[in-house]
Design an enzyme around this catalytic site. Structure first.
Site, PDB file in Angstrom:
ATOM      1  N   PRO A  11       9.134   0.286  -3.742  1.00  0.00           N
ATOM      2  CA  PRO A  11       8.585  -1.060  -3.623  1.00  0.00           C
ATOM      3  C   PRO A  11       7.436  -1.176  -2.626  1.00  0.00           C
ATOM      4  O   PRO A  11       7.440  -0.526  -1.582  1.00  0.00           O
ATOM      5  CB  PRO A  11       9.777  -1.899  -3.158  1.00  0.00           C
ATOM      6  CG  PRO A  11      10.735  -0.921  -2.586  1.00  0.00           C
ATOM      7  CD  PRO A  11      10.548   0.344  -3.350  1.00  0.00           C
ATOM      8  N   ASN A  12       6.473  -1.985  -3.015  1.00  0.00           N
ATOM      9  CA  ASN A  12       5.306  -2.351  -2.191  1.00  0.00           C
ATOM     10  C   ASN A  12       4.271  -1.239  -2.054  1.00  0.00           C
ATOM     11  O   ASN A  12       3.210  -1.460  -1.467  1.00  0.00           O
ATOM     12  CB  ASN A  12       5.741  -2.860  -0.798  1.00  0.00           C
ATOM     13  CG  ASN A  12       6.634  -4.075  -0.910  1.00  0.00           C
ATOM     14  OD1 ASN A  12       6.258  -5.035  -1.586  1.00  0.00           O
ATOM     15  ND2 ASN A  12       7.804  -4.040  -0.329  1.00  0.00           N
ATOM     16  N   TYR A  24      -0.522   2.302   6.942  1.00  0.00           N
ATOM     17  CA  TYR A  24      -0.470   3.094   5.713  1.00  0.00           C
ATOM     18  C   TYR A  24      -1.829   3.644   5.273  1.00  0.00           C
ATOM     19  O   TYR A  24      -1.894   4.382   4.280  1.00  0.00           O
ATOM     20  CB  TYR A  24       0.131   2.241   4.585  1.00  0.00           C
ATOM     21  CG  TYR A  24       1.566   1.826   4.880  1.00  0.00           C
ATOM     22  CD1 TYR A  24       2.569   2.781   4.999  1.00  0.00           C
ATOM     23  CD2 TYR A  24       1.897   0.483   5.065  1.00  0.00           C
ATOM     24  CE1 TYR A  24       3.875   2.408   5.294  1.00  0.00           C
ATOM     25  CE2 TYR A  24       3.201   0.108   5.354  1.00  0.00           C
ATOM     26  CZ  TYR A  24       4.186   1.067   5.469  1.00  0.00           C
ATOM     27  OH  TYR A  24       5.472   0.709   5.756  1.00  0.00           O
ATOM     28  N   GLU A  99      11.596  14.293   0.115  1.00  0.00           N
ATOM     29  CA  GLU A  99      11.360  12.900   0.527  1.00  0.00           C
ATOM     30  C   GLU A  99      10.039  12.826   1.304  1.00  0.00           C
ATOM     31  O   GLU A  99       9.772  13.676   2.159  1.00  0.00           O
ATOM     32  CB  GLU A  99      12.532  12.484   1.430  1.00  0.00           C
ATOM     33  CG  GLU A  99      12.408  11.099   2.024  1.00  0.00           C
ATOM     34  CD  GLU A  99      13.601  10.767   2.943  1.00  0.00           C
ATOM     35  OE1 GLU A  99      14.578  11.552   3.027  1.00  0.00           O
ATOM     36  OE2 GLU A  99      13.527   9.715   3.602  1.00  0.00           O
ATOM     37  N   HIS A 101       7.174  10.130   3.307  1.00  0.00           N
ATOM     38  CA  HIS A 101       6.752   8.813   3.817  1.00  0.00           C
ATOM     39  C   HIS A 101       5.359   8.946   4.384  1.00  0.00           C
ATOM     40  O   HIS A 101       5.051   9.933   5.081  1.00  0.00           O
ATOM     41  CB  HIS A 101       7.701   8.319   4.918  1.00  0.00           C
ATOM     42  CG  HIS A 101       9.097   8.163   4.432  1.00  0.00           C
ATOM     43  ND1 HIS A 101       9.485   7.099   3.656  1.00  0.00           N
ATOM     44  CD2 HIS A 101      10.178   8.963   4.556  1.00  0.00           C
ATOM     45  CE1 HIS A 101      10.756   7.244   3.347  1.00  0.00           C
ATOM     46  NE2 HIS A 101      11.201   8.376   3.870  1.00  0.00           N
TER      47      HIS A 101
HETATM   48  C1  DQA Z   1       7.381   4.051   3.817  1.00  0.00           C
HETATM   49  C2  DQA Z   1       8.190   3.711   5.066  1.00  0.00           C
HETATM   50  C3  DQA Z   1       9.244   2.663   4.748  1.00  0.00           C
HETATM   51  O1  DQA Z   1       9.986   2.344   5.920  1.00  0.00           O
HETATM   52  C4  DQA Z   1       8.591   1.393   4.249  1.00  0.00           C
HETATM   53  O2  DQA Z   1       9.572   0.442   3.889  1.00  0.00           O
HETATM   54  C5  DQA Z   1       7.649   1.653   3.128  1.00  0.00           C
HETATM   55  C6  DQA Z   1       6.781   2.818   3.181  1.00  0.00           C
HETATM   56  C7  DQA Z   1       6.217   5.040   4.132  1.00  0.00           C
HETATM   57  O3  DQA Z   1       5.672   5.609   3.194  1.00  0.00           O
HETATM   58  O4  DQA Z   1       5.845   5.189   5.297  1.00  0.00           O
HETATM   59  O5  DQA Z   1       7.524   0.844   2.205  1.00  0.00           O
HETATM   60  O6  DQA Z   1       8.224   4.700   2.894  1.00  0.00           O
END
Ligand code: DQA
Length: 173
Positions: A11-12, A24, A99, A101
């Site tokens: 999401p997002n 980001y 995973e 981020h």
């Molecule tokens: C994220 C980190 C998460 O905590 C956050 O909710 C995101 C993006 C990252 O890519 O840094 O939506 O996954």
């Protein structure tokens, strides 16, 4: 046919580029998709790059990957910190999972430090922006590479030494 890796975004992440760029960055999700496609091509693999804001859809895609994908790279966004359903789906695939981020979740709010996804992941990459996806693909290519067949040995003409017969010149009691 090259192996295909599912690259899933939660999401997002569709808002990348305009969403909190100080955290980001300025790249859009479509920039990251292009980066992943280029990286995969250079590694001799293919990517199936997707994003959804729906937990149910992400779970469905993970389930489908069981039959058709060689591994999963996942940035689950906020579901990282909440979704036992995604963890269960990933565990059920028995595919290698990495995973990713964009941000360093350990330098942010306390609630971001816990990840359900990590329990199913072979590795976790965070804090390196879009480069994290490139690194994950490089690692995944190695994880899914078929093990090289052992090379056939030429028949040896040398006799193996017989342990019972002492070597010449050596005395035994
Ligand atoms: C994220 C980190 C998460 O905590 C956050 O909710 C995101 C993006 C990252 O890519 O840094 O939506 O996954």
């Amino acid at each position: 046919m090259p192996s295909t890796v599912l690259v899933l975004n939660g999401p997002n992440l569709n808002l990348l580029g305009s969403r909190e760029p100080e955290i980001y960055g300025h790249e859009t999700l479509s920039d990251i998709a292009t980066l992943c496609e280029r990286t995969a091509a250079s590694l001799g693999i293919a990517v199936d790059f997707r994003q959804s804001n729906s937990e149910a859809e992400l779970v469905d895609w993970v389930q489908e990957a069981r039959a058709s994908r060689a591994g999963i790279i996942l940035n689950a966004g906020a579901f990282t910190h909440t979704s036992v359903a995604l963890l269960d789906a990933l565990t059920a695939t028995s595919l290698p999972v990495i995973e990713v981020h964009l941000s360093n979740i350990f330098r942010r709010e306390e609630f971001r430090r816990h990840s359900y996804i990590s329990l199913a992941a072979r590795g976790v990459i965070c804090g390196l922006g879009s480069q994290g996806y490139e690194l994950a693909l490089t690692a995944m290519a190695r994880l899914i590479a078929k093990p090289a067949k052992p090379r056939a040995r030429a028949p040896s003409t040398q006799k193996t030494p017989n342990k019972k017969t002492p070597a010449k010149g050596k005395r035994t009691r």
